[in-house]
Design a protein around this motif. Structure first.
Motif, mmCIF file in Angstrom:
data_model
loop_
_atom_site.group_PDB
_atom_site.id
_atom_site.type_symbol
_atom_site.label_atom_id
_atom_site.label_comp_id
_atom_site.label_asym_id
_atom_site.label_seq_id
_atom_site.Cartn_x
_atom_site.Cartn_y
_atom_site.Cartn_z
ATOM 1 N N SER A 24 0.820 -1.220 0.000
ATOM 2 C CA SER A 24 0.000 0.000 0.000
ATOM 3 C C SER A 24 0.850 1.265 0.000
ATOM 4 N N ASP A 25 0.225 2.346 -0.532
ATOM 5 C CA ASP A 25 0.824 3.687 -0.547
ATOM 6 C C ASP A 25 2.157 3.729 -1.285
ATOM 7 N N ASN A 26 2.189 3.089 -2.451
ATOM 8 C CA ASN A 26 3.343 3.177 -3.335
ATOM 9 C C ASN A 26 2.894 3.782 -4.665
ATOM 10 N N ARG A 27 3.702 3.574 -5.725
ATOM 11 C CA ARG A 27 3.392 4.185 -7.023
ATOM 12 C C ARG A 27 3.276 3.119 -8.121
ATOM 13 N N ILE A 28 2.785 1.958 -7.740
ATOM 14 C CA ILE A 28 2.645 0.841 -8.677
ATOM 15 C C ILE A 28 1.439 1.094 -9.599
ATOM 16 N N SER A 29 1.678 0.948 -10.896
ATOM 17 C CA SER A 29 0.593 1.171 -11.870
ATOM 18 C C SER A 29 0.342 -0.049 -12.755
ATOM 19 N N GLY A 30 1.200 -1.076 -12.663
ATOM 20 C CA GLY A 30 1.035 -2.281 -13.485
ATOM 21 C C GLY A 30 2.123 -3.291 -13.159
ATOM 22 N N GLY A 31 2.301 -4.230 -14.093
ATOM 23 C CA GLY A 31 3.345 -5.252 -13.911
ATOM 24 C C GLY A 31 3.011 -6.275 -12.847
ATOM 25 N N LEU A 32 1.704 -6.530 -12.621
ATOM 26 C CA LEU A 32 1.312 -7.445 -11.554
ATOM 27 C C LEU A 32 1.520 -8.917 -11.913
ATOM 28 N N GLU A 33 1.860 -9.193 -13.185
ATOM 29 C CA GLU A 33 2.105 -10.579 -13.578
ATOM 30 C C GLU A 33 3.296 -11.193 -12.822
ATOM 31 N N VAL A 34 4.187 -10.329 -12.340
ATOM 32 C CA VAL A 34 5.355 -10.811 -11.569
ATOM 33 C C VAL A 34 4.895 -11.530 -10.303
ATOM 34 N N LEU A 35 3.782 -11.072 -9.746
ATOM 35 C CA LEU A 35 3.296 -11.679 -8.505
ATOM 36 C C LEU A 35 2.933 -13.143 -8.707
ATOM 37 N N ALA A 36 2.344 -13.452 -9.853
ATOM 38 C CA ALA A 36 1.981 -14.836 -10.136
ATOM 39 C C ALA A 36 3.225 -15.714 -10.273
ATOM 40 N N GLU A 37 4.324 -15.132 -10.730
ATOM 41 C CA GLU A 37 5.558 -15.888 -10.915
ATOM 42 C C GLU A 37 6.340 -16.029 -9.603
ATOM 43 N N LYS A 38 6.384 -14.943 -8.824
ATOM 44 C CA LYS A 38 7.248 -14.913 -7.638
ATOM 45 C C LYS A 38 6.521 -15.289 -6.337
ATOM 46 N N THR A 39 5.227 -15.058 -6.271
ATOM 47 C CA THR A 39 4.470 -15.341 -5.040
ATOM 48 C C THR A 39 3.195 -16.104 -5.392
ATOM 49 N N PRO A 40 3.300 -17.321 -5.859
ATOM 50 C CA PRO A 40 2.143 -18.059 -6.391
ATOM 51 C C PRO A 40 1.105 -18.460 -5.332
ATOM 52 N N ASN A 41 1.461 -18.402 -4.058
ATOM 53 C CA ASN A 41 0.536 -18.852 -3.017
ATOM 54 C C ASN A 41 -0.069 -17.716 -2.201
ATOM 55 N N LEU A 42 -0.079 -16.514 -2.783
ATOM 56 C CA LEU A 42 -0.667 -15.369 -2.070
ATOM 57 C C LEU A 42 -2.153 -15.608 -1.783
ATOM 58 N N THR A 43 -2.559 -15.229 -0.571
ATOM 59 C CA THR A 43 -3.980 -15.251 -0.214
ATOM 60 C C THR A 43 -4.510 -13.839 0.029
#
Length: 215
Positions: A24-43
């Protein structure tokens, strides 16, 4: 990683066991596909206060099958018409969006964060329990030491009393031996001779006194 001026998550390391991610409270605007690769078990994923503007930016999150809580509060995307319905339709695995389910029911307090706090409390309580047990063991040890010291004192007192009795017996034995020696001396011929000498001297003194009276 809250409020660190993060522009993307491209450098996120591989975290297969990570379940909750705070961005939260950052400047992220995209590139969320990395999350599926690096953190596949996020809940749980918190992207509130970032620069996400449209629904399509969230499409890579479809590859997170365990994701059931997403927070986009204070992102521009929340201003879109039918925002909630669109996100739930895009991400069917979601249970809660911005803290509420599709029926506007608030998420319970028993979320992973609260569960984590509970685990910490259990851990702290466990530590306190161990400290109490340690204190009890120390108290027991102190009591044992005190008991041992008291037993030692009792033993010393008993030894002193026995020593006192032994000394008295020794004194009595010595007195008895001296009496026996005196009796032995009297029974000895020299002793009897000495006794007769003393008796003769007494008789002579008596005769001298009678002579003085006659004079």
């Amino acid at each position: 990683m809250i409020n660190i001026n993060l522009l993307s998550v491209s450098n996120l390391p591989k975290l297969n066991k990570l379940r909750k991610l705070e961005l939260s409270d950052n400047r992220i605007s995209g590139g969320l596909e990395v999350l599926a690769e690096k953190t596949p078990n996020l809940t749980h994923l918190n992207l509130s206060g970032n620069k996400i503007k449209d629904i399509n930016t969230l499409e890579p999150l479809k590859k997170l099958p365990n994701l059931h809580s997403l927070d986009l509060f204070n992102c521009e995307v929340t201003m879109l018409i039918n925002y909630r319905e669109s996100v739930f339709a895009l991400l069917p695995q979601l249970t809660y969006l911005d803290g509420f389910d599709a029926d506007e029911q608030e998420a319970p307090d028993s979320d992973p964060e609260a569960d984590g706090d509970a685990l910490e409390d259990d851990y702290e309580n466990g530590e306190e329990g161990e400290e109490e047990e340690d204190d009890e063991e120390e108290d027991d040890l102190d009591e044992e030491v005190i008991d041992d010291e008291e037993d030692e004192d009792d033993d010393l007192e008993g030894e002193e009393e026995e020593d006192g009795v032994d000394d008295e017996e020794e004194d009595e034995e010595e007195d008895g031996e001296e009496d026996e020696e005196d009796e032995a001396e009297e029974d000895h011929p020299c002793g009897q001779k000495r006794k007769r000498s003393l008796e003769d001297e007494g008789e002579e003194d008596a005769e001298d006194e009678e002579d003085d009276e006659d004079d």
